[in-house]
Design an enzyme around this catalytic site. Structure first.
Site, PDB file in Angstrom:
ATOM      1  N   TRP A 151       0.857  -1.180   0.000  1.00 16.52           N
ATOM      2  CA  TRP A 151       0.000   0.000   0.000  1.00 16.52           C
ATOM      3  C   TRP A 151       0.903   1.244   0.000  1.00 16.52           C
ATOM      4  O   TRP A 151       1.884   1.306   0.736  1.00 16.52           O
ATOM      5  CB  TRP A 151      -0.896  -0.001   1.247  1.00 16.52           C
ATOM      6  CG  TRP A 151      -1.667   1.269   1.380  1.00 16.52           C
ATOM      7  CD1 TRP A 151      -2.797   1.615   0.712  1.00 16.52           C
ATOM      8  CD2 TRP A 151      -1.333   2.388   2.222  1.00 16.52           C
ATOM      9  NE1 TRP A 151      -3.189   2.885   1.075  1.00 16.52           N
ATOM     10  CE2 TRP A 151      -2.312   3.378   2.000  1.00 16.52           C
ATOM     11  CE3 TRP A 151      -0.299   2.642   3.123  1.00 16.52           C
ATOM     12  CZ2 TRP A 151      -2.295   4.610   2.668  1.00 16.52           C
ATOM     13  CZ3 TRP A 151      -0.282   3.861   3.779  1.00 16.52           C
ATOM     14  CH2 TRP A 151      -1.279   4.828   3.549  1.00 16.52           C
ATOM     15  N   ASP A 206     -14.197   2.227  -5.164  1.00 19.06           N
ATOM     16  CA  ASP A 206     -13.112   1.843  -4.245  1.00 19.06           C
ATOM     17  C   ASP A 206     -13.270   0.386  -3.797  1.00 19.06           C
ATOM     18  O   ASP A 206     -14.345  -0.217  -3.939  1.00 19.06           O
ATOM     19  CB  ASP A 206     -13.163   2.799  -3.032  1.00 19.06           C
ATOM     20  CG  ASP A 206     -11.815   2.997  -2.368  1.00 19.06           C
ATOM     21  OD1 ASP A 206     -10.891   2.198  -2.615  1.00 19.06           O
ATOM     22  OD2 ASP A 206     -11.684   3.954  -1.578  1.00 19.06           O
ATOM     23  N   ASP A 211     -15.839  12.207  -2.094  1.00 17.95           N
ATOM     24  CA  ASP A 211     -15.287  10.907  -1.731  1.00 17.95           C
ATOM     25  C   ASP A 211     -16.112  10.278  -0.612  1.00 17.95           C
ATOM     26  O   ASP A 211     -17.278  10.616  -0.384  1.00 17.95           O
ATOM     27  CB  ASP A 211     -13.797  11.079  -1.357  1.00 17.95           C
ATOM     28  CG  ASP A 211     -12.955   9.863  -1.680  1.00 17.95           C
ATOM     29  OD1 ASP A 211     -12.967   8.918  -0.868  1.00 17.95           O
ATOM     30  OD2 ASP A 211     -12.304   9.842  -2.742  1.00 17.95           O
ATOM     31  N   ASP A 212     -15.497   9.392   0.116  1.00 17.01           N
ATOM     32  CA  ASP A 212     -16.123   8.602   1.179  1.00 17.01           C
ATOM     33  C   ASP A 212     -16.813   9.495   2.220  1.00 17.01           C
ATOM     34  O   ASP A 212     -16.337  10.593   2.510  1.00 17.01           O
ATOM     35  CB  ASP A 212     -14.993   7.794   1.844  1.00 17.01           C
ATOM     36  CG  ASP A 212     -15.503   6.681   2.706  1.00 17.01           C
ATOM     37  OD1 ASP A 212     -16.720   6.565   2.891  1.00 17.01           O
ATOM     38  OD2 ASP A 212     -14.650   5.913   3.194  1.00 17.01           O
ATOM     39  N   ASP A 266      -2.476   5.567  -3.118  1.00 19.20           N
ATOM     40  CA  ASP A 266      -2.865   6.520  -2.073  1.00 19.20           C
ATOM     41  C   ASP A 266      -1.708   7.437  -1.716  1.00 19.20           C
ATOM     42  O   ASP A 266      -1.893   8.414  -0.985  1.00 19.20           O
ATOM     43  CB  ASP A 266      -3.308   5.772  -0.814  1.00 19.20           C
ATOM     44  CG  ASP A 266      -4.812   5.560  -0.789  1.00 19.20           C
ATOM     45  OD1 ASP A 266      -5.505   6.141  -1.642  1.00 19.20           O
ATOM     46  OD2 ASP A 266      -5.287   4.812   0.079  1.00 19.20           O
TER      47      ASP A 266
END
Ligand code: DGJ
Length: 749
Positions: free
Chosen positions: A193, A472, A360-361, A542
């Site tokens: 990640w 996502d 976004d989220d 990310d």
């Protein structure tokens, strides 16, 4: 037609002047690979290139070494492409040639398997070879399509049980490639990640080496792509192979060096945790693998892959369209926003020239943190009293497109969906479920789950003017199992999950054909060729730190086109590394991709907003180059001390280019340095304008294409020398600070 069959010599020649594959039917009915790689003249037989005296099988002297479909148990002790268990439990099958077809164009793969396509029949030709195993009645059909314009062959395999008893497929590779020597280096793209797709480059050694995923997604740890290169191959010259798998689930990508120094490449579904029973009459098709060859170095290899993935894997209206410059609120607000704050951010974004605002989220259920509400796709009226519709209209009223984040394959234990359907979350009954980011994965092998999510997410997209969706996927699959599959078919689970995910993509992109989908999975955990069939761009990582991004974008560019790489400027200190790099440096890196911002523009200083305006203007003026130009890697951030990187984009007709050079830290007394560029017209003159910030360019000067390619652009001393400084006076003493860049804009004069 780029495929010829010679019945006398029993050979097929797939050749387009850029690459050749010569396959032949061997005396025992197996299919041999006589040659693959460099283009050879059509016409002559190349059977002599296939080895005659293979010494591997003690009692089968004369068997071929390079096989199109290696199987176990018959004396080839290297890793197989096909393992099938017969009804008696044996794993010996011997598929022998029975028939073949040469087709104009490229047939689609069945079901929802993503695959490249030909827009008209002249773009590709396809060879299908049927191989039958007598005792089981299994027929394996190898499919090889060669593109007219690229040195690329697409491979897949269809298996059909024509016998009377069930067989079980245990291994079914999309592609194998037997190369006659072991003088190769293997490059895989690995990381974690926030540091995805770092090239790992090592010599091949006897035995197996490679990467794979058993996570249910292609993963950030390894990518379903690889490169084999000769030790002397560089970005600009030499032989290399590139292979990518069009599949977003578990995969295996590896090379095996045999004891006679041959190299076998394998790419396909990971055989572990996989088994596919085939009842009489049933068939199974593998995903597609693409194999590209280059005799002109690694950048040329990448250029072929970029074309084929960007133009003939990606689909839909956004495939060729200019991608909008976006502003995403995630790092600007995380979960802490409301209607007014978002509208204010959108207004500032618009003022800087951004074209798309992405929420976004955090907009649904009671999602104030990442521990709840996934699955409850109902707007949170506490934050957005006017709903998504009201917000989208307010954003669009300012002249921006509107985009929305979703994570459709997930469910939070704290959600109404989970409370109503606990059995829809993946898990083995009677065992605990492993949580990750406080969430579980929905069982997309269950069609009822896909149906439900298609309805719920479809309703959201239909409820408002939505132009873009960020899809996502923030955790991997554990406790793989679906109660909808019988015990003897649980080996199909991972495959069916991925097909279920593709099914949802298919339904949503069919229902909303004009929406631009961007895939994302904790950043770049599902950045692969298969997903491009529905989502032509992906969130690369990310990690938005520009220094890290030099490496991430460099590694990603081996297989994937710039148009597919989401690249954003974020605030400093960077949220992943804490690094403080100048705003223009961050933008100069992010511009090589689908560009955007990931910050709160209302929190910026006016001077920074003005800088953003200039950056967006610079980018949009050259957007066709940055998104669809030919990308060439010039100087690797993985070489030396990693302090520098350089790359460029150029137009197909060589009339325009942008060359970028980056230096992370400044060192005193730099050595003289010129950066040779590529892909220009040696006979043309170019007007060169250098930007070291987006405020104003340096004075334009003119150079010949020959000089720029043979000698290069001046980095030290800089070309042109900043005003008031004479070359040789203090040129080599200039200290310009850390995080410097030079963007050279080249136009044919
Ligand atoms: C992971 C993504 O990569 C981020 O960009 C952001 O969308 C978060 N998930 C939201 O939870």
């Amino acid at each position: 037609m780029s495929i010829a069959w010679n019945p006398e010599t029993q050979e097929w020649h797939l050749g387009n002047g850029l690459t050749s594959w010569v396959l032949g039917v061997l005396p025992n009915g197996w299919i041999g690979i006589h040659h693959a790689g460099a283009p050879l003249a059509a016409g002559p037989s190349y059977a002599h290139l296939g080895p005659h005296d293979f010494r591997g099988f003690d009692n089968r002297v004369g068997e071929p070494v390079a096989l199109a479909l290696p199987v176990p148990g018959l004396g080839d002790f290297r890793v197989p492409a096909l393992v099938v268990e017969a009804a008696d439990g044996s794993q010996v099958v011997e598929p022998r040639y029975v028939a073949h077809r040469i087709l104009a164009g490229k047939p689609a793969l069945p079901g929802l398997l993503p695959a490249t396509y030909a827009e008209d029949e002249r773009e590709a030709d396809t060879l299908e070879i049927d191989l039958a195993d007598g005792p089981t009645g299994l027929v394996a059909t190898l499919s090889l399509s060669i593109f007219r314009d690229w040195p690329v062959v697409a491979r897949s395999m269809r298996l059909k049980n024509f016998g009377a008893a069930r067989v079980v497929v245990r291994t079914a590779m999309s592609a194998t490639l037997d190369l006659p020597d072991d003088d190769w280096r293997l490059v895989t793209f690995s990381g974690a990640w926030a540091r995805e797709r770092m090239p790992v480059d090592r010599p091949v050694v006897p035995g197996r080496q490679g990467v794979g995923s058993l996570r249910g997604g292609s993963g950030n740890e390894h990518n379903p792509s690889l490169v084999l290169r000769r030790p002397a191959t560089t970005e600009a010259a030499g032989e290399c192979w590139g292979a990518v798998l069009a599949w977003s689930g578990n995969f295996l990508a590896e090379a095996e060096v045999g004891h006679f120094g041959t190299t076998r490449l394998r790419l396909g579904l990971h055989p572990e945790q996989f088994a596919w029973p085939l009842e009489p009459g049933a068939s199974f098709t593998t995903p597609e693998a693409l194999l590209a060859w280059s005799g002109g170095g690694l950048s040329a290899l990448s250029a072929s892959l970029h074309e084929v993935l960007g133009r003939r894997m990606a689909r839909g209206p956004w495939r060729d369209r200019p991608r909008p410059v976006l502003l995403n609120n995630w790092e600007g607000t995380y979960f802490d926003f409301d209607h007014d704050r978002l509208v204010a951010m959108a207004a500032e974004a618009r003022a800087t020239g951004a074209e798309l605002f992405v929420l976004d989220d955090g907009w649904f259920g009671r999602r104030d943190s990442d521990d709840r509400s996934l699955g409850d796709w109902v707007v949170d009226r506490r934050k957005l009293p006017q709903g998504i519709d009201g917000l989208a209209r307010a954003v669009r009223a300012q002249g921006l497109l509107f985009g929305l984040w979703i994570e459709p394959e997930m469910v939070s234990p704290d959600s109404d969906l989970f409370r109503a359907h606990p059995d829809w979350a993946i898990g083995v009954p009677g065992r605990r479920r492993t949580e990750s980011r406080q969430q579980l994965v929905l069982d997309f092998a269950n069609p009822a789950v896909v149906d439900h999510v298609a309805g719920a997410i479809g309703d959201v997209i239909a409820s408002a003017p939505i132009d873009y969706v960020k899809w996502d996927w923030n955790r991997f699959i554990t406790e793989p199992y679906s109660p909808t599959l019988p015990p003897d078919r649980q080996g199909e689970f991972f495959y069916r999950y991925t097909i279920g995910m593709y099914e949802l993509y298919e339904r949503l992109t069919t229902r909303f054909p004009d929406v631009l989908f961007e895939s994302c999975a904790s950043g770049g955990a599902r950045f692969d060729a298969g997903i491009l069939a529905w989502a032509p761009q992906a969130w690369t990582s990310d990690d938005t730190d520009a220094v890290e991004r030099l490496r991430i974008q460099w590694g990603s560019s081996f297989a994937y086109p710039l148009s597919s790489m989401g690249a954003h400027v974020s605030a400093v200190p960077n949220h992943q590394t804490g690094r403080v790099a100048p705003l223009d440096f961050r933008a100069a890196v992010a511009m090589f991709g689908a560009f955007g911002y990931e910050l709160d523009p209302t929190a910026m200083r006016e001077a920074d907003r003005a800088a953003v305006r200039r950056q967006v203007a610079f980018y949009t003026e050259r957007r066709d180059l940055f998104q669809y130009g030919r990308f060439t890697r010039l100087r690797s951030p993985f070489e030396g001390d990693g302090n520098e990187a350089a790359w460029m984009v150029s137009s197909a007709d060589a009339s325009r280019a942008v060359v970028a050079h980056y230096r992370v830290l400044q060192h005193p007394w730099p050595h003289r340095d010129r950066l040779a560029v590529r892909g220009l017209d040696p006979a043309a003159r170019y007007a060169v304008t250098c930007w070291t910030s987006f405020e104003a360019p340096m004075p334009t000067f003119e150079r010949g294409g020959d000089e720029l390619m043979a000698v290069g652009l001046g980095i030290e001393p800089p070309d042109p020398m900043p005003e008031g400084r004479e070359a040789g006076a203090d040129g080599h003493r200039l200290v310009r600070g850390d995080f410097t860049f030079r963007l050279f804009d080249l136009r044919r004069a």
